[in-house]
Scaffold this motif. Structure first.
Motif, PDB file in Angstrom:
ATOM      1  N   VAL A  77      -1.149  -1.056  -2.159  1.00  0.00           N
ATOM      2  CA  VAL A  77       0.256  -1.059  -2.607  1.00  0.00           C
ATOM      3  C   VAL A  77       1.153  -0.473  -1.520  1.00  0.00           C
ATOM      4  CG1 VAL A  77       1.873  -0.023  -4.240  1.00  0.00           C
ATOM      5  CG2 VAL A  77      -0.238  -1.027  -5.076  1.00  0.00           C
ATOM      6  N   TRP A  78       0.712   0.609  -0.870  1.00  0.00           N
ATOM      7  CA  TRP A  78       1.540   1.239   0.161  1.00  0.00           C
ATOM      8  C   TRP A  78       1.672   0.349   1.391  1.00  0.00           C
ATOM      9  CZ3 TRP A  78       4.917   4.819  -0.538  1.00  0.00           C
ATOM     10  CH2 TRP A  78       4.776   5.680  -1.623  1.00  0.00           C
ATOM     11  N   ILE A  79       0.646  -0.413   1.675  1.00  0.00           N
ATOM     12  CA  ILE A  79       0.749  -1.353   2.795  1.00  0.00           C
ATOM     13  C   ILE A  79       1.758  -2.453   2.461  1.00  0.00           C
ATOM     14  CG2 ILE A  79      -0.517  -3.087   4.129  1.00  0.00           C
ATOM     15  CD1 ILE A  79      -2.995  -1.310   3.840  1.00  0.00           C
ATOM     16  N   ILE A  80       1.688  -2.953   1.235  1.00  0.00           N
ATOM     17  CA  ILE A  80       2.640  -3.976   0.809  1.00  0.00           C
ATOM     18  C   ILE A  80       4.062  -3.429   0.879  1.00  0.00           C
ATOM     19  CG2 ILE A  80       3.458  -5.285  -1.197  1.00  0.00           C
ATOM     20  CD1 ILE A  80       1.073  -6.580   0.104  1.00  0.00           C
ATOM     21  N   GLU A 413      -7.924  15.148  -4.342  1.00  0.00           N
ATOM     22  CA  GLU A 413      -8.576  13.891  -3.963  1.00  0.00           C
ATOM     23  C   GLU A 413      -7.551  12.806  -3.666  1.00  0.00           C
ATOM     24  OE1 GLU A 413     -11.157  13.018  -7.196  1.00  0.00           O
ATOM     25  OE2 GLU A 413     -12.492  14.721  -6.823  1.00  0.00           O
ATOM     26  N   LEU A 414      -6.457  12.785  -4.442  1.00  0.00           N
ATOM     27  CA  LEU A 414      -5.398  11.802  -4.184  1.00  0.00           C
ATOM     28  C   LEU A 414      -4.780  12.024  -2.806  1.00  0.00           C
ATOM     29  CD1 LEU A 414      -3.387  11.455  -7.533  1.00  0.00           C
ATOM     30  CD2 LEU A 414      -4.685   9.680  -6.362  1.00  0.00           C
ATOM     31  N   VAL A 415      -4.569  13.283  -2.461  1.00  0.00           N
ATOM     32  CA  VAL A 415      -3.995  13.599  -1.152  1.00  0.00           C
ATOM     33  C   VAL A 415      -4.900  13.067  -0.044  1.00  0.00           C
ATOM     34  CG1 VAL A 415      -3.431  15.483   0.419  1.00  0.00           C
ATOM     35  CG2 VAL A 415      -2.707  15.602  -1.973  1.00  0.00           C
ATOM     36  N   ILE A 416      -6.197  13.295  -0.175  1.00  0.00           N
ATOM     37  CA  ILE A 416      -7.158  12.814   0.829  1.00  0.00           C
ATOM     38  C   ILE A 416      -7.193  11.285   0.850  1.00  0.00           C
ATOM     39  CG2 ILE A 416      -9.599  12.771   1.459  1.00  0.00           C
ATOM     40  CD1 ILE A 416      -9.815  15.578   0.214  1.00  0.00           C
ATOM     41  N   ARG A 417      -7.159  10.699  -0.351  1.00  0.00           N
ATOM     42  CA  ARG A 417      -7.251   9.235  -0.468  1.00  0.00           C
ATOM     43  C   ARG A 417      -6.093   8.538   0.221  1.00  0.00           C
ATOM     44  NH1 ARG A 417      -6.393   6.534  -6.378  1.00  0.00           N
ATOM     45  NH2 ARG A 417      -5.909   4.410  -5.721  1.00  0.00           N
ATOM     46  N   PHE A 418      -4.894   9.120   0.108  1.00  0.00           N
ATOM     47  CA  PHE A 418      -3.714   8.462   0.691  1.00  0.00           C
ATOM     48  C   PHE A 418      -3.347   9.020   2.066  1.00  0.00           C
ATOM     49  CE2 PHE A 418      -2.917   7.636  -3.890  1.00  0.00           C
ATOM     50  CZ  PHE A 418      -2.812   6.261  -3.823  1.00  0.00           C
ATOM     51  N   SER A 419      -4.185   9.894   2.605  1.00  0.00           N
ATOM     52  CA  SER A 419      -3.835  10.539   3.878  1.00  0.00           C
ATOM     53  C   SER A 419      -3.663   9.539   5.014  1.00  0.00           C
ATOM     54  CB  SER A 419      -4.887  11.584   4.245  1.00  0.00           C
ATOM     55  OG  SER A 419      -6.169  10.971   4.382  1.00  0.00           O
ATOM     56  N   GLU A 420      -4.396   8.425   4.979  1.00  0.00           N
ATOM     57  CA  GLU A 420      -4.311   7.436   6.045  1.00  0.00           C
ATOM     58  C   GLU A 420      -3.340   6.306   5.726  1.00  0.00           C
ATOM     59  OE1 GLU A 420      -5.760   7.916   8.909  1.00  0.00           O
ATOM     60  OE2 GLU A 420      -6.662   9.771   8.165  1.00  0.00           O
ATOM     61  N   SER A 421      -2.709   6.362   4.567  1.00  0.00           N
ATOM     62  CA  SER A 421      -1.772   5.299   4.187  1.00  0.00           C
ATOM     63  C   SER A 421      -0.494   5.403   4.989  1.00  0.00           C
ATOM     64  CB  SER A 421      -1.450   5.394   2.683  1.00  0.00           C
ATOM     65  OG  SER A 421      -2.607   5.185   1.909  1.00  0.00           O
ATOM     66  N   PRO A 422       0.237   4.301   5.157  1.00  0.00           N
ATOM     67  CA  PRO A 422       1.507   4.334   5.902  1.00  0.00           C
ATOM     68  C   PRO A 422       2.487   5.297   5.227  1.00  0.00           C
ATOM     69  CG  PRO A 422       0.804   2.075   5.490  1.00  0.00           C
ATOM     70  CD  PRO A 422      -0.090   2.952   4.685  1.00  0.00           C
TER      71      PRO A 422
END
Length: 964
Positions: A77-80, A413-422
């Motif tokens: 979703v964040w990439i989109i 865990e959410l913070v880690i999961r989205f750490s590499e997202s744009p």
């Protein structure tokens, strides 16, 4: 042969060959296997898998070797969103502009892209004439193309692109799937690649309303006036057989609407429940803290949000030297109100009283840490904000339960999961929406499969697999049960048809959902309850049962011609929260409300029970309140009107006709309203002084008055060298002091914005100018400022009034001027209007005593200290040196001291007799802090004041009120 028997036969055809049961969820698969075991005995060599789970597992090694990262839905979703932003920035005529990129729209676009990928559609396959709006077609084609390129360039892949990383099946297992599967084209292709000829489809059950097996169940139907009443009636029925709690499954047609009611009632009766979809995080302290801190940010940082979280225990400070109540009190006393800049300014140790210095220092550190890392301005990074919320929960949210621990861990865990997202910066309100969306995806107490000893609560989407002996389907009204067939605006049905035969239309999707649900429910066996809410309290309208309920009714009766009118007639009167219409039924009471309903329905000699008397006998506090109401309505003054009797403990009468220390304002308040005095000085009740957000105002009335008093005092002290010389007035010096005091005040009380600050500064300067013009024309000598009425050791000074009455008086006199040899005038600055200071109201019924009491006190202080043994205070002045007061003054000659002595003695005598009756003037109540406590008591008291039965009791108080 039903589905359970089909599965059992298929599993046992080649018993030594591994079987993989493909289901929509692991919970569904495990419950299916449990149903088979219950009916046929043990199974072996069977594994439960979801299609996504097995495909990702099979592709995992290949992805690892090629160093390709598999995205989950949230990351995609964040990439989109990033790609949508790029398109919007490249052209102002973009189909979806930057201002339209709200969370809901981005989610819709993501699902459209995902659907096309799962249907096997590539950007090259799309043509503009496929779409009703060419601009939309071009936008989606460009976005899909960029998405494909982004994944390729960044070494990432989503689920729809896993096919090329799968190898043809070699494990020799037989894959069993339930038809219709609901799989997309890509999922079909990937499973065929994995399983080949070993993929076997089993037909699902027939719809429940024509199922022979389902028709043999025992049915019970009822309706209720609202979802609350519906749940309560169902629980009453469950409680009638408490041993069957863990034999019951509740299927909720609207899980989110019903789950809070179910959970609250289960908690109240102490019944264990397992929840297939879990509970929102708002059901635990950490979840409330997360929601509360986001509300705090969105509302402009009001201190009341922090105070509420502290008070309710959703937030805590690690230093345990002070209780939650003490933290709340220091925050409320600080007058922070709102705005992040006010916190550190108003809680700075220098701004807090000496008695709270240590606590304020600790609080200052907490608040500084709280604001550290919090985004500012209009550029908010969603992921940074998520990190901040996670850290807040870790530092400040108490972990009292496993739910709190789970929420804290999940956030990390959410913070880690989205750490590499744009990452992207956006306005604050949009960032808050995204974080709230992330929080809404966290669920606590999720138990996809039933737990022993607990009622299992499931949704219409996943319920019916438990195999329990009793199933209650709640919320069977037409609106909730129906499936929406509303078209998606990004991919209309006609566009789906042209794009690909594998894109499912909205009608087909709705039909698939209905078919799957009806076939799943046909597996239910045993006792079945069906209920619905026949009235929507929110919309205030009646509701009809779902068509499926009518089908079950026809199935139960064997008559297919029955209609809705017959069904509703057979259900009888709807059940209510406090049910009174079904007294003939044997029903287990749910709580005290039901017990009371049962008691009041009991018939005694043909009459209903006297509910009012029963309530008064059962609840003494309610009986006492009723007695208070009766006595207030009575003609005679009672304890409920403020008459406490002669044993009143305050104020205590001392020896030699002297009283404990009092202030002029205390006596004035008592004369104005005895009840208000009692609340304030005897019971020591205080209204919460919490600053309210007002973006059009900087200083409150009290703060403005303090500032002006400070300006006036500093200036007169400066130009008279603290009263030693005649005033040498200098307007520039006054304005410099105004600027200095304003700067100091803005450090402790920040303004909401510079425009409001400039406006109020101009008003203060105009007030100061009026003060200057009035002072420049005076010839009197100011000599004392902020004079404290006390002895040399700091104790309240004792003054003597005519008649030998001595009292200890405490207070401060704003200013004392010498107006002649040994002659003085006291001055009290007022920043309001002159309305209530009328020439004919010298004492104003005892409500204006300050001028007379302070005159006596200053005169005796000057003599006792030796400053002027012959001192006489001849005048007292209420001085209004502001724009509102027009620079006017009200002077009162001090020649009525015998009357003053009589008033003071009568007021103190009335206090000692325990008389604290409400105000004579009902207008006083309009601005009273205690209005919520006593209501219209002043109006009720009016008749009692004039009644002869109370004349002797109220004599001294009434005499004071006659003094003008």
């Amino acid at each position: 042969m039903d589905l359970i028997d089909q599965l059992y036969r298929k599993i046992n055809e080649e018993r030594l060959t591994p079987k993989v049961l493909l289901v929509s969820s692991y919970a569904q698969g495990h419950q299916l296997l449990e149903l088979i075991c219950n009916r046929h005995g043990a199974l072996f060599n069977v594994e439960v898998k979801t299609i996504r789970g097995i495909i990702e597992a099979k592709a995992k090694l290949e992805l690892f070797q090629r160093k390709i990262h598999l995205l989950d839905e949230g990351q995609a979703v964040w990439i989109i969103r990033l790609l949508m932003k790029q398109l919007a920035e490249e052209t102002s005529e973009c189909y979806i502009t930057h201002s339209m990129m709200k969370p809901g729209i981005v989610e819709k676009v993501y699902h459209a892209i995902s659907e096309m990928r799962m249907a096997g559609i590539c950007s090259e396959d799309m043509k503009m004439d496929y779409f009703t709006n060419p601009d939309k077609g071009m936008y989606l084609q460009q976005l899909l193309n960029r998405y494909e390129t982004y994944l390729l360039e960044h070494g990432q892949i989503d689920f729809g692109g896993l096919s090329e990383y799968l190898k043809h099946g070699t494990d020799g297992a037989i894959y069993l799937a339930l038809s219709p599967t609901g799989w997309t084209r890509v999922e079909h292709q990937m499973m065929e690649k994995l399983a080949g000829k070993c993929l076997c489809f089993l037909d699902s059950e027939t719809p429940f309303h024509i199922s022979e097996g389902f028709s043999k169940n025992r049915f019970t139907m009822f309706h209720a006036t609202g979802s609350l009443a519906e749940v309560r009636e169902g629980i009453r029925r469950i409680l009638s057989e408490p041993e069957a709690l863990d034999h019951t499954e509740i299927i909720l047609s609207d899980y989110e609407r019903y789950i809070s009611v179910i959970h609250a009632h289960a908690e109240e009766m102490g019944a264990a429940c397992s929840y297939s979809n879990g509970l929102p995080i708002a059901f635990c302290a950490a979840g409330k803290a997360a929601a509360g801190i986001l509300d705090w940010i969105e509302d402009g940082y009001p201190v009341k949000r922090i105070s509420e979280m502290l008070r309710h225990g959703y937030m805590s400070f690690s230093d345990e030297r002070w209780s939650r109540g003490e933290w709340v009190r220091i925050l409320e006393r600080s007058s922070i109100g709102w705005g992040r800049e006010r916190y550190l300014a108003l809680v700075h140790p220098e701004e807090i009283g000496a008695e709270d210095q240590e606590q304020s220092t600790v609080l200052y550190g907490y608040l500084a840490t709280l604001f550290e890392g919090l985004p500012e301005g209009d550029d908010w990074d969603v992921l940074r904000l998520l990190e901040w919320v996670s850290e807040f929960i870790k530092q400040y949210a108490p972990r009292r339960s496993q739910d709190d621990v789970y929420v804290g861990n999940t956030l990390q865990e959410l913070v880690i999961r989205f750490s590499e997202s744009p990452r992207e910066c956006m306005p604050m309100d949009l960032a808050l929406k995204y974080v709230r969306e992330m929080l809404s995806g966290i669920r606590i107490r999720v138990s996809a499969t039933p737990k022993p000893g607990a009622v299992h609560v499931s949704s219409l989407h996943n319920g019916g697999w438990s195999g329990r002996e009793r199933t209650w389907i709640a919320g069977l009204d037409q609106g909730t049960w129906s499936v929406s067939a509303k078209q998606e605006p990004l991919l209309l049905d006609k566009e789906r048809k042209v794009l690909s035969e594998h894109l499912v239309s909205t009608q087909q999707r709705a039909q698939k959902i209905r078919n799957e649900r009806e076939s799943r429910l046909s597996l239910i066996r045993g006792e079945v309850w069906l209920s619905y809410s026949s009235y929507d309290a929110g919309d205030k309208k009646s509701q009809s049962p779902a068509f499926e309920m009518l089908q079950v009714f026809r199935l139960q009766s064997g008559d297919s011609s029955l209609d809705f009118a017959t069904l509703e007639h057979s259900l009888g009167e709807p059940y209510s929260v406090m049910d009174m219409m079904h007294e003939s039924e044997v029903s287990t009471p749910f709580n005290n409300t039901d017990l009371w309903a049962g008691l009041l329905l009991r018939r005694t000699f043909g009459k209903s029970a006297d509910g009012w008397q029963a309530m008064l006998q059962t609840y003494p506090s309610l009986a006492q309140g009723y007695r208070a109401k009766e006595l207030r309505m009575d003609e005679k003054v009672s304890a409920y009107d403020g008459f406490l009797g002669d044993q009143s403990s305050y104020p205590k009468q001392l020896e030699d006709s002297s009283w404990s220390a009092i202030s002029a304002s205390q006596l004035e308040k008592y004369a104005n309203c005895g009840l208000q005095y009692y609340f304030h000085y005897v019971l020591k009740l205080r209204a919460k002084n919490v600053a309210a957000l007002d973006r059009t105002r900087w200083l409150q009335a009290g703060e403005r008055g303090t500032l002006l008093h400070d300006i006036f005092r500093r200036y007169i002290e400066d130009v008279t060298e603290c009263g030693k010389v005649s005033a040498k007035h200098d307007r520039d010096r006054l304005m410099a002091i105004v600027d200095m005091v304003i700067r100091e005040t803005t450090l402790s009380i920040p303004a909401p914005n510079r425009h409001v600050l400039a406006k109020e500064c101009e008003e203060i300067q105009r007030d100061a100018d009026i003060f200057f013009r009035n002072e420049a024309g005076k010839t009197d000598q100011p000599c004392f400022f902020e004079l404290e009425l006390s002895t040399s050791d700091g104790e309240p000074m004792e003054i003597e009034l005519p008649g030998g009455i001595r009292i200890q008086l405490k207070g401060f006199v704003d200013r004392v001027d010498r107006i002649g040899p040994h002659e003085y005038r006291i001055i009290d600055y007022k920043t309001g209007s002159t309305n209530k200071y009328k020439p004919s109201e010298y004492f104003s019924g005892g409500t204006q005593l300050q001028h007379a009491l302070y005159s006596v006190a200053v005169e005796q202080w000057l003599r006792q200290t030796g400053i002027d043994p012959e001192a006489k205070v001849l005048e007292a002045e209420y001085y209004f040196p502001t724009e509102r007061g027009r620079g006017e003054y009200v002077r009162r000659t001090q020649n009525r001291r015998e009357e003053l002595s009589a008033i003071v003695s009568q007021l103190l005598e009335s206090q000692n007799r325990g008389i604290f009756v409400p105000a004579k003037n009902a207008n006083t109540c309009r601005w009273c802090d205690y209005q919520a406590v006593c209501g219209s008591h002043s109006e009720w008291m009016a008749g009692k004041r004039d009644s002869s039965i109370n004349m002797d009791l109220l004599r001294t108080l009434l005499e004071v009120e006659r003094f003008g």
